[in-house]
Enzyme design. Sequence first.
Site, PDB file in Angstrom:
ATOM      1  N   CYS A  17      18.193 -30.779  12.451  1.00 27.05           N
ATOM      2  CA  CYS A  17      19.291 -31.514  11.825  1.00 27.05           C
ATOM      3  C   CYS A  17      20.328 -30.533  11.293  1.00 27.05           C
ATOM      4  O   CYS A  17      19.936 -29.472  10.799  1.00 27.05           O
ATOM      5  CB  CYS A  17      18.764 -32.385  10.682  1.00 27.05           C
ATOM      6  SG  CYS A  17      17.899 -33.860  11.267  1.00 27.05           S
ATOM      7  N   PRO A  18      21.599 -30.843  11.335  1.00 26.48           N
ATOM      8  CA  PRO A  18      22.207 -32.081  11.816  1.00 26.48           C
ATOM      9  C   PRO A  18      22.525 -32.077  13.305  1.00 26.48           C
ATOM     10  O   PRO A  18      23.110 -33.022  13.813  1.00 26.48           O
ATOM     11  CB  PRO A  18      23.498 -32.157  11.004  1.00 26.48           C
ATOM     12  CG  PRO A  18      23.905 -30.718  10.873  1.00 26.48           C
ATOM     13  CD  PRO A  18      22.604 -29.956  10.724  1.00 26.48           C
TER      14      PRO A  18
END
Length: 82
Positions: A17-18
């Site tokens: 992530c992201p």
Amino acid sequence: MSGKHTDAAIDITDVVCPITFVKVKVALEDLADGQTLAVHLNDGEPIQNVPRSLKDEGHKVLSVDQNGDGTYDLVVEKGGLA
């Protein structure tokens, strides 16, 4: 990945992530509204954040299946609001 028919598939188990959502978003750009994308992703932040972000952008999460090995298979239908 799941045995359900999808129009495209992406494996994001090797990203964090992201970037996970960015990869899914880019894959969806290649699809027409109403087409489906299978996403293979990890437990933790990816499974918590990716489905929520997809819904926030107007896509429909059709299924989320836990594989028992720390990964999930998610099927999303591209929505017209993205």
